[in-house]
Scaffold this motif. Structure first.
Motif, short mmCIF file in Angstrom:
data_model
loop_
_atom_site.label_atom_id
_atom_site.label_comp_id
_atom_site.label_asym_id
_atom_site.label_seq_id
_atom_site.Cartn_x
_atom_site.Cartn_y
_atom_site.Cartn_z
N VAL A 108 -48.28 -54.76 38.37
CA VAL A 108 -47.12 -53.19 37.58
C VAL A 108 -47.32 -53.84 35.90
O VAL A 108 -47.45 -54.92 35.56
CB VAL A 108 -45.56 -54.01 37.75
CG1 VAL A 108 -44.70 -53.27 37.28
CG2 VAL A 108 -45.12 -54.68 39.23
N GLU A 109 -46.93 -52.65 35.21
CA GLU A 109 -47.48 -52.81 33.51
C GLU A 109 -46.49 -51.29 33.39
O GLU A 109 -46.15 -50.17 33.88
CB GLU A 109 -48.80 -51.93 33.34
CG GLU A 109 -50.17 -51.21 33.88
CD GLU A 109 -50.97 -50.51 33.58
OE1 GLU A 109 -51.75 -51.65 33.11
OE2 GLU A 109 -51.58 -49.75 33.71
N TYR A 110 -46.39 -51.24 31.72
CA TYR A 110 -46.17 -49.92 31.14
C TYR A 110 -46.87 -48.91 30.67
O TYR A 110 -48.62 -49.48 30.00
CB TYR A 110 -44.83 -50.28 30.45
CG TYR A 110 -43.90 -51.10 30.15
CD1 TYR A 110 -42.71 -50.38 30.53
CD2 TYR A 110 -44.15 -52.98 29.59
CE1 TYR A 110 -42.06 -51.18 30.95
CE2 TYR A 110 -43.06 -53.22 30.65
CZ TYR A 110 -41.97 -52.56 30.57
OH TYR A 110 -40.24 -52.85 31.16
N ASP A 111 -46.92 -47.93 30.90
CA ASP A 111 -48.21 -46.82 30.81
C ASP A 111 -47.75 -46.36 29.12
O ASP A 111 -46.42 -46.63 28.58
CB ASP A 111 -47.91 -45.81 31.82
CG ASP A 111 -47.08 -45.07 31.95
OD1 ASP A 111 -46.31 -45.07 31.08
OD2 ASP A 111 -47.37 -43.96 32.24
N ASN A 112 -48.45 -45.46 28.99
CA ASN A 112 -48.70 -44.74 27.37
C ASN A 112 -46.87 -44.35 27.57
O ASN A 112 -47.01 -44.15 25.95
CB ASN A 112 -49.60 -43.83 27.21
CG ASN A 112 -50.83 -44.99 26.81
OD1 ASN A 112 -51.27 -45.76 27.08
ND2 ASN A 112 -52.31 -43.73 27.26
N ASP A 113 -46.22 -43.97 28.51
CA ASP A 113 -45.26 -43.21 28.92
C ASP A 113 -43.99 -43.54 28.29
O ASP A 113 -42.77 -43.60 28.59
CB ASP A 113 -44.99 -41.93 29.63
CG ASP A 113 -46.49 -40.61 29.26
OD1 ASP A 113 -46.85 -40.65 27.53
OD2 ASP A 113 -46.95 -40.16 29.80
N GLY A 114 -44.49 -44.77 28.45
CA GLY A 114 -43.41 -45.95 29.19
C GLY A 114 -42.73 -46.10 30.24
O GLY A 114 -41.59 -46.87 30.69
N VAL A 115 -43.51 -45.64 31.27
CA VAL A 115 -43.24 -45.71 32.31
C VAL A 115 -43.62 -47.48 33.67
O VAL A 115 -44.76 -47.96 32.76
CB VAL A 115 -44.05 -44.35 33.79
CG1 VAL A 115 -43.58 -44.11 34.33
CG2 VAL A 115 -43.10 -42.85 32.88
N VAL A 116 -43.13 -47.53 33.77
CA VAL A 116 -43.21 -48.30 34.65
C VAL A 116 -43.75 -47.44 36.49
O VAL A 116 -43.40 -47.09 36.90
CB VAL A 116 -41.99 -49.66 35.50
CG1 VAL A 116 -42.73 -50.65 36.10
CG2 VAL A 116 -41.47 -50.44 33.94
N ARG A 117 -45.04 -49.13 36.49
CA ARG A 117 -45.90 -48.30 37.75
C ARG A 117 -47.12 -49.12 37.84
O ARG A 117 -47.65 -50.71 37.29
CB ARG A 117 -46.97 -47.13 36.90
CG ARG A 117 -48.39 -46.96 36.71
CD ARG A 117 -49.27 -45.83 35.96
NE ARG A 117 -47.95 -44.97 35.81
CZ ARG A 117 -47.90 -43.69 36.15
NH1 ARG A 117 -47.70 -44.25 37.20
NH2 ARG A 117 -47.19 -42.23 35.72
N HIS A 118 -47.46 -49.23 38.94
CA HIS A 118 -48.23 -49.95 39.31
C HIS A 118 -50.00 -49.72 38.77
O HIS A 118 -50.14 -48.25 40.09
CB HIS A 118 -48.39 -50.46 41.42
CG HIS A 118 -47.55 -51.06 41.34
ND1 HIS A 118 -46.46 -51.20 41.63
CD2 HIS A 118 -47.43 -52.56 41.73
CE1 HIS A 118 -45.44 -52.24 41.89
NE2 HIS A 118 -46.51 -53.34 42.26
N SER A 119 -50.99 -50.77 38.86
CA SER A 119 -52.47 -49.93 39.07
C SER A 119 -52.88 -51.17 38.63
O SER A 119 -52.62 -52.65 39.93
CB SER A 119 -52.58 -49.94 37.37
OG SER A 119 -52.12 -50.95 36.53
#
Length: 187
Positions: A108-119
């Motif tokens: 789980v990480e924060y993307d560039n928009d501050g959304v928490v997502r699995h990658s």
């Protein structure tokens, strides 16, 4: 067909969405920003796969109460890794072993928009954004299917997420995989 009457009857793991072959399930946000499955009844064929993949319904039907068989503690020897970790650095050590075996790490990480997502990451540099705890609902759509593809191609996969996401993944897969590592041990 899954019918959510009370919000506490859903953990938001999205296993139901991932297993539906007819795209009959969409996730909608409630007023507090949590996402819950909604059934598009015209697309649903009542196959029941969504119910079988649901960790909440599965637990109620099977009356399963997980009981750990063992507890483990770990502490990374590298002080920099230890300081950047929230759980003693065990994740980094395990992720490193999986990557050395040619595997993939899903975290789980924060993307560039501050959304928490699995990658996914296949490098040690890439797992840096997975470090640190994120105790919020994450964007996970498509992840279970990608994990299944990796597992079927005999790659090692380390998956980290909330307990309901781990259970949802295992129910989605519908069979155990020896090359899948998760933080939760299933009895």
């Amino acid at each position: 067909m899954i019918k959510i009457k009370k919000s506490e009857d859903c953990c938001g793991c999205s296993a139901c969405l991932s297993i539906c072959n007819h795209n009959a399930i969409v996730f909608k946000e409630d007023v507090e920003g949590f996402k819950y499955p909604m059934i598009e009844e015209g697309k649903c064929i009542n196959c029941g796969l969504c119910e079988m993949a649901c960790p909440i319904l599965y637990r109620k039907v099977k009356d399963i109460r997980p009981t750990p068989k063992a507890y483990f503690a770990a502490r990374h020897k590298n002080i920099v890794t230890l300081r950047n970790s929230s759980s003693g650095g065990a994740f980094t050590a395990i992720a490193g072993s999986v990557i050395e075996l040619g595997g993939v790490v899903c975290g789980v990480e924060y993307d560039n928009d501050g959304v928490v997502r699995h990658s996914f990451s296949e490098t040690m540099e890439g797992i840096g954004s997975f470090m640190g705890s994120k105790y919020v609902q994450s964007e996970i759509q498509g992840v279970y299917n990608q994990i299944k593809t990796y597992l079927k191609s005999d790659r090692w996969v380390l998956f980290t997420g909330s307990p309901c996401q781990v259970e949802g993944l295992k129910l989605f897969l519908r069979k155990p995989y020896e090359n899948l590592l998760t933080p939760q041990i299933r009895n």
